[in-house]
Design a protein around this motif. Sequence first.
Motif, mmCIF file in Angstrom:
data_model
loop_
_atom_site.group_PDB
_atom_site.id
_atom_site.type_symbol
_atom_site.label_atom_id
_atom_site.label_comp_id
_atom_site.label_asym_id
_atom_site.label_seq_id
_atom_site.Cartn_x
_atom_site.Cartn_y
_atom_site.Cartn_z
ATOM 1 N N VAL A 52 9.089 41.228 -25.981
ATOM 2 C CA VAL A 52 8.243 40.388 -26.832
ATOM 3 C C VAL A 52 7.339 41.209 -27.736
ATOM 4 C CG1 VAL A 52 6.430 38.629 -26.839
ATOM 5 C CG2 VAL A 52 8.316 38.467 -25.205
ATOM 6 N N GLN A 53 6.617 42.153 -27.180
ATOM 7 C CA GLN A 53 5.626 42.896 -27.964
ATOM 8 C C GLN A 53 6.204 43.536 -29.229
ATOM 9 O OE1 GLN A 53 3.738 45.623 -25.251
ATOM 10 N NE2 GLN A 53 2.254 44.101 -24.548
ATOM 11 N N PRO A 54 7.401 44.110 -29.195
ATOM 12 C CA PRO A 54 7.915 44.720 -30.438
ATOM 13 C C PRO A 54 8.137 43.735 -31.571
ATOM 14 C CG PRO A 54 9.121 45.536 -28.519
ATOM 15 C CD PRO A 54 8.290 44.379 -28.051
ATOM 16 N N TYR A 55 8.177 42.435 -31.296
ATOM 17 C CA TYR A 55 8.492 41.443 -32.327
ATOM 18 C C TYR A 55 7.283 40.622 -32.775
ATOM 19 C CZ TYR A 55 13.246 42.450 -30.734
ATOM 20 O OH TYR A 55 14.415 43.085 -30.394
ATOM 21 N N ILE A 56 6.143 40.782 -32.118
ATOM 22 C CA ILE A 56 4.990 39.929 -32.446
ATOM 23 C C ILE A 56 4.541 40.153 -33.880
ATOM 24 C CG2 ILE A 56 2.555 39.519 -31.939
ATOM 25 C CD1 ILE A 56 3.123 39.865 -29.026
ATOM 26 N N SER A 57 4.434 41.407 -34.300
ATOM 27 C CA SER A 57 3.939 41.685 -35.661
ATOM 28 C C SER A 57 4.889 41.155 -36.723
ATOM 29 C CB SER A 57 3.734 43.188 -35.836
ATOM 30 O OG SER A 57 4.954 43.888 -35.622
ATOM 31 N N SER A 58 6.197 41.274 -36.499
ATOM 32 C CA SER A 58 7.153 40.777 -37.500
ATOM 33 C C SER A 58 7.149 39.252 -37.567
ATOM 34 C CB SER A 58 8.561 41.283 -37.172
ATOM 35 O OG SER A 58 8.966 40.867 -35.882
ATOM 36 N N ILE A 59 7.019 38.586 -36.428
ATOM 37 C CA ILE A 59 6.936 37.119 -36.437
ATOM 38 C C ILE A 59 5.669 36.672 -37.149
ATOM 39 C CG2 ILE A 59 6.798 35.048 -35.002
ATOM 40 C CD1 ILE A 59 8.324 36.521 -32.841
ATOM 41 N N LEU A 60 4.555 37.355 -36.863
ATOM 42 C CA LEU A 60 3.282 36.988 -37.492
ATOM 43 C C LEU A 60 3.340 37.171 -38.997
ATOM 44 C CD1 LEU A 60 0.346 36.106 -37.213
ATOM 45 C CD2 LEU A 60 -0.258 38.494 -36.780
ATOM 46 N N GLU A 61 3.942 38.253 -39.449
ATOM 47 C CA GLU A 61 4.044 38.489 -40.887
ATOM 48 C C GLU A 61 4.920 37.434 -41.550
ATOM 49 O OE1 GLU A 61 3.167 40.111 -44.451
ATOM 50 O OE2 GLU A 61 2.310 40.658 -42.504
ATOM 51 N N ALA A 62 6.012 37.051 -40.892
ATOM 52 C CA ALA A 62 6.874 36.006 -41.448
ATOM 53 C C ALA A 62 6.149 34.675 -41.563
ATOM 54 C CB ALA A 62 8.124 35.856 -40.578
ATOM 55 N N LEU A 63 5.208 34.419 -40.651
ATOM 56 C CA LEU A 63 4.439 33.186 -40.702
ATOM 57 C C LEU A 63 3.317 33.254 -41.731
ATOM 58 C CD1 LEU A 63 4.098 32.478 -36.868
ATOM 59 C CD2 LEU A 63 5.420 31.118 -38.472
ATOM 60 N N MET A 64 2.669 34.413 -41.837
ATOM 61 C CA MET A 64 1.453 34.517 -42.648
ATOM 62 C C MET A 64 1.728 34.412 -44.138
ATOM 63 S SD MET A 64 -1.204 37.255 -40.976
ATOM 64 C CE MET A 64 -0.088 38.634 -41.202
ATOM 65 N N GLU A 65 2.758 35.086 -44.622
ATOM 66 C CA GLU A 65 2.934 35.178 -46.071
ATOM 67 C C GLU A 65 3.154 33.820 -46.740
ATOM 68 O OE1 GLU A 65 5.590 37.677 -49.346
ATOM 69 O OE2 GLU A 65 5.819 38.034 -47.193
ATOM 70 N N PRO A 66 4.164 33.024 -46.354
ATOM 71 C CA PRO A 66 4.331 31.724 -47.039
ATOM 72 C C PRO A 66 3.203 30.749 -46.742
ATOM 73 C CG PRO A 66 5.867 31.916 -45.203
ATOM 74 C CD PRO A 66 5.215 33.251 -45.338
ATOM 75 N N THR A 67 2.662 30.777 -45.525
ATOM 76 C CA THR A 67 1.571 29.861 -45.200
ATOM 77 C C THR A 67 0.334 30.167 -46.024
ATOM 78 O OG1 THR A 67 2.424 29.700 -42.937
ATOM 79 C CG2 THR A 67 0.183 28.915 -43.332
ATOM 80 N N SER A 68 0.003 31.443 -46.162
ATOM 81 C CA SER A 68 -1.174 31.820 -46.943
ATOM 82 C C SER A 68 -0.977 31.495 -48.418
ATOM 83 C CB SER A 68 -1.473 33.304 -46.760
ATOM 84 O OG SER A 68 -1.767 33.600 -45.406
ATOM 85 N N ARG A 69 0.238 31.649 -48.924
ATOM 86 C CA ARG A 69 0.506 31.258 -50.313
ATOM 87 C C ARG A 69 0.304 29.761 -50.501
ATOM 88 N NH1 ARG A 69 5.212 34.765 -50.358
ATOM 89 N NH2 ARG A 69 6.494 32.910 -50.075
ATOM 90 N N GLY A 70 0.713 28.982 -49.502
ATOM 91 C CA GLY A 70 0.515 27.535 -49.610
ATOM 92 C C GLY A 70 -0.951 27.156 -49.634
ATOM 93 N N PHE A 71 -1.763 27.736 -48.758
ATOM 94 C CA PHE A 71 -3.192 27.433 -48.740
ATOM 95 C C PHE A 71 -3.874 27.943 -50.010
ATOM 96 C CE2 PHE A 71 -2.428 26.509 -44.339
ATOM 97 C CZ PHE A 71 -3.422 25.612 -43.983
ATOM 98 N N SER A 72 -3.415 29.067 -50.540
ATOM 99 C CA SER A 72 -3.967 29.557 -51.801
ATOM 100 C C SER A 72 -3.627 28.613 -52.948
ATOM 101 C CB SER A 72 -3.414 30.954 -52.088
ATOM 102 O OG SER A 72 -3.883 31.447 -53.326
ATOM 103 N N GLU A 73 -2.432 28.037 -52.921
ATOM 104 C CA GLU A 73 -2.058 27.065 -53.949
ATOM 105 C C GLU A 73 -2.911 25.800 -53.836
ATOM 106 O OE1 GLU A 73 0.083 25.523 -57.222
ATOM 107 O OE2 GLU A 73 -0.152 27.544 -56.414
ATOM 108 N N VAL A 74 -3.262 25.396 -52.618
ATOM 109 C CA VAL A 74 -4.170 24.260 -52.440
ATOM 110 C C VAL A 74 -5.492 24.539 -53.135
ATOM 111 C CG1 VAL A 74 -5.499 22.971 -50.740
ATOM 112 C CG2 VAL A 74 -3.108 23.465 -50.310
ATOM 113 N N ARG A 75 -6.009 25.732 -52.965
ATOM 114 C CA ARG A 75 -7.271 26.107 -53.618
ATOM 115 C C ARG A 75 -7.132 26.074 -55.131
ATOM 116 N NH1 ARG A 75 -10.690 30.174 -55.468
ATOM 117 N NH2 ARG A 75 -12.627 30.464 -54.270
ATOM 118 N N ASP A 76 -6.012 26.568 -55.656
ATOM 119 C CA ASP A 76 -5.798 26.587 -57.099
ATOM 120 C C ASP A 76 -5.677 25.177 -57.663
ATOM 121 O OD1 ASP A 76 -5.848 29.324 -56.946
ATOM 122 O OD2 ASP A 76 -3.662 29.567 -56.968
#
Length: 843
Positions: free
Chosen positions: A339-363
Motif C-alpha cells: 500500500v505505502q508505495p502507491y499512496i502518493s501516486s493515488i493522491l496525486e491522481a486525485l488532487m490534480e483534477p479535483t483542484s482544477r475543478g475547485f479553482s474553476e468554481v472560484r473563477d
Amino acid sequence: MGDVVSAHLDESRREMITARTGGVIRDFSDVYEQQYAVALFNSVRYEIEGGGGPQSQLLHRKDPLAGRSIFSGSLFQYQEESRKWRNRFVSVPNSYIIGLYESKTSHDRGLHPKVSINCAGYKALTSMEEYMELINTSLPDIKAKVASNPFIKCASQFPLILWHPYARHHYFCVMTEKEQTKWHAVLQDCVRHSNNGLSEDCSVQTPAFTDSVRLFRQAKGNYGTWDMMCGKPPQILANLVMETLHPELRSLIGPRLRGKMQQRQRHWMLISDAVYKQVLTQTSFQYDALVDSCEAQRAPLDARLRTDMDQMITSKEHVSGKIRALVLPKAEQTLRTSVQPYISSILEALMEPTSRGFSEVRDVFFREMVEISKNSLNGGGKDKLGDNMERLSMLAFHPVKMQSCYEKVEQLNLEGLQQRFDVASPSVFVSRAQILMREQMDNAVYTFEQLLHQSLETKGEENMCKTMQCCQDRVLKKYDYDSSTVRKKFFREALLQIIIPYMLKQLSPSCLPELPRFKELIFEDFSRFLLVENMFEELVLQSVSKDIMMAVKEAAVQRRHNLYRDSMILTNSDPNLHLLGESSAVDWAAEFGADEPEGGDGVKGGGSASRRRQVVSMIQLDGLPLPFESCMEVPGVELIPEEDDEMCEGEEEEDLGPSEDPKSPDSVNEIRGLINPVVALGLPVVEETKSDITNGTEPTTGTVTLEDSVQMDVTHVTTVREDVPMKSPRDKTSPQTILQELVGSKKQEVDTEEAAIQNAIEEIEIAVQEDDSEKIAEVSTAESDNESSPAPQVVTDSSLQDDSGFQSQANEGQEEDEPQPITNGLNGEDNIIDPMDVEVVLA
C-alpha cells in the motif's frame, strides 16, 4: 410489447423473483439491525464527547432550492408503443424528478406528467455509438456493430439518451448542437443530484445503511467501490438484488428470445425493466417496514446507551486491545509492502483534477462578480441589482454555468490502480467531488449575499461598486480556506475507500476465523452495541489512517494545488459572520426588484418575479411547432449573456454616427468593441460641444462619438505640428491609422534629437583626442543651444475617461484653440502620457 414481457415473465417466474428478493432483504435486514445499534452507539458517543474538524468559514444555506424549479423546455421524445417521436414539454422541479407533459398548458394546469423519470443510476449519452457500446453488454453472444442500424432511428443528428443497466431507457433529440449541449448538462445534473440520495443529516440511518450494504457485499466476496450505490435506499437495495438476479435471468431468458438482433435486444430491455420495477416495489415496502421496526426500538436503546456509556467504552477499548495484538502485525506488513508505495501516486491522481475543478468554481464566481460590478457601473440601479442578485443566488444550481467546473473533475483517471485496488471506476469519486463543488459554490454565493445585504443596510447604496468589491474579497479569502479544508477531507475519504477494501480483502482470510473467540470478552448487555467485526475494521482503518494523514499533510505543507495547513486560520476567525447565518435568506426580488408586466421573447406574463423562480429557462410556446432553436433563453436568465451574432452583423454595416444615448451601456460597449486600442489609451466617450474646426464654422451642441473625439484630437495636433497631415472630423480614416501616424511622428522627432546628441558626443571625443580646446567650446555651445530649444508638444482639447468606468464631462469654459496636454485621468491627476507608452499599447 406486453405480450413479450408476459410470455417470458409468467406467474411462476414472477414468484421466483419475489422469493429471491425477499431472501436478499431478509439477509440484509439482519445486518442492518446490528449496524443500526452500532451507529446509534457511535452517534451518542460523539454527542457526549464532542469533537469535529475545522469550522467552515463560509455560511451554509439550509434549503437553497425552496420554492424553485430548475429547468423547463421542449424536446422530442421517442414513444416505445407507437415508435414515433413526439414533442414533449419537460419540467425539472427542485426534486430533480424529470416530468414529461403533453404541453406547457398541461404543466401549468397542474396535471400529472405523462412520464416521471428518477435519474438515479442513469447515464446521460449524446451519441448512438456510446449507446450501442453499452447495449452490446446487455445480452451475451448478441453483439451489434456500431455502424449497424439500431432499433430506433433518431429524428435528428443530436440525440440525448438516458441509459440504465436494469431500468427502461429514455430517448430524446433536439435540432441543434447548442440545444444538445444545454440539455446534456441538465440531464447530467439530474443524474448527479439523484445519485446523491443518502442524506448526511441522518446520523444513524445513513451510516447504518452504508455499512450494511458494504458488509453484505463483502460477505459475498465483493470488495471495493460499487457504481450502483446511488439513489435512495430502496433503489440501492433493488440494485443489490439485481446484481445477482439480473445475470441469472439473462442466461435463462436470453436464449429463448426470437427475432433479429436489434429486436432481441429491445425485448430484453423491456423484460429487464419489468423485473426491475417488480423488485423496486418490493424493496421499497420492505425497507420502510425495516426502518420503522428499528426506529421503534431507538428510544429504549438510547436510554441504555446514555446510562452505561462509560462502561461500554471501557469494554470496547479492552477488547480492541486484544484484537489489535492479532491484527496489527499482519496489517503493518501488508501496508508496508502493498500500500505505502502507491499512496502518493493515488493522491496525486486525485488532487490534480479535483483542484482544477475547485479553482474553476472560484473563477466562475469571480466572473459573475465582475459582471455584476460592470452592470452597476454602467448605470444599473436598485432594480438591476435585485435582478442580478436573484440570478446569482442560484448560480450553484445552474447546470450550464457549472458544467465547466464539473468537466474538470471528469478528467480524473485511476488507470493502473483500478485492478490492483479493485476500483470499478472513478465515477464514485467524480460524483462526490462535483457535489462538494456545488456546495462550496452555494456557500460562497450565500455568504456574499449576507455580507452585501448587511453592508447596504449600514452604508446605503452609495458607492455600491466599492462595497461589492470589499464583500467579494472577503468571500474569496474564505472560499480559498474552505476549499482547501473540503478537498483535504475528500482526499482522505477517497484514499480510505480505495485502500481499506483492499486491506480487508487481504487480511480477512487469516483474521476473521479468529474473531469469534473475542466475543466472550464482551458483556451480554453490551453485545448488541459492540461487534468484533466492526472493531476489526476500525483497527485496519487506524493502521492506514496515519500514512494517509501524513501524505495529505505533506501536500498541504508544500502548498501543492493551493492546499492550506489546518493551522493557517483559527477555527472561529469571524464570529460576527456566523451570526448572519442565523438570519433568514434575503429576498432580493422584494427589496430591490421591479416587476415587469410582460416577459421577453413574447412570453406573456413572464415578468421578472415569475422568471426568477426558475434557475434556467428553455421555454417553448404552445400552439407553435418546435422551431430550429427550441431552447430559447429568457432574457436575463444567464448573467453572462451570449453574443447576438445577427445584431453585431447589422451594427457593423451601419455608419458609426452619433449615438442616440451616449450613456447607454449598449452604445458604449458597441463603440468599445470597434475601437479597442483607443479605449486602451483612455480616450474619452463624452458628451461635449462639437465644433467643425476644419471649416471654421460655429460650434454646435451634439453627441461626440469616440471616433470623432479622436479625429478632433488629431485636428488640434495639426495646429502645432505642421508635419502631421490634416484630418477632417468627418474623415473615415481608421483611428488606429491616425494614432500610428501620431506616434510615428513623435518617435521620428525623438530619434532626430537623439542622433544630434550622439553626433555632438562623438565630436567632443574627437576634440579631446586632438586637444582642440576651441572646437570643444564651439561644440559645447551648440549642444547647449540645442538643449534649450523647446520641443513641440502634442495637445488636445478633449476630456478623458478615468479607469473607473465613469464618463467625465468636457470643460465648457475652455478656449477652443487653447492647447491641453494628453492625460490619463488617473486619480484626478493630469499625468502626461509618454508617447513610448502609446507605442507599447499599440504593439
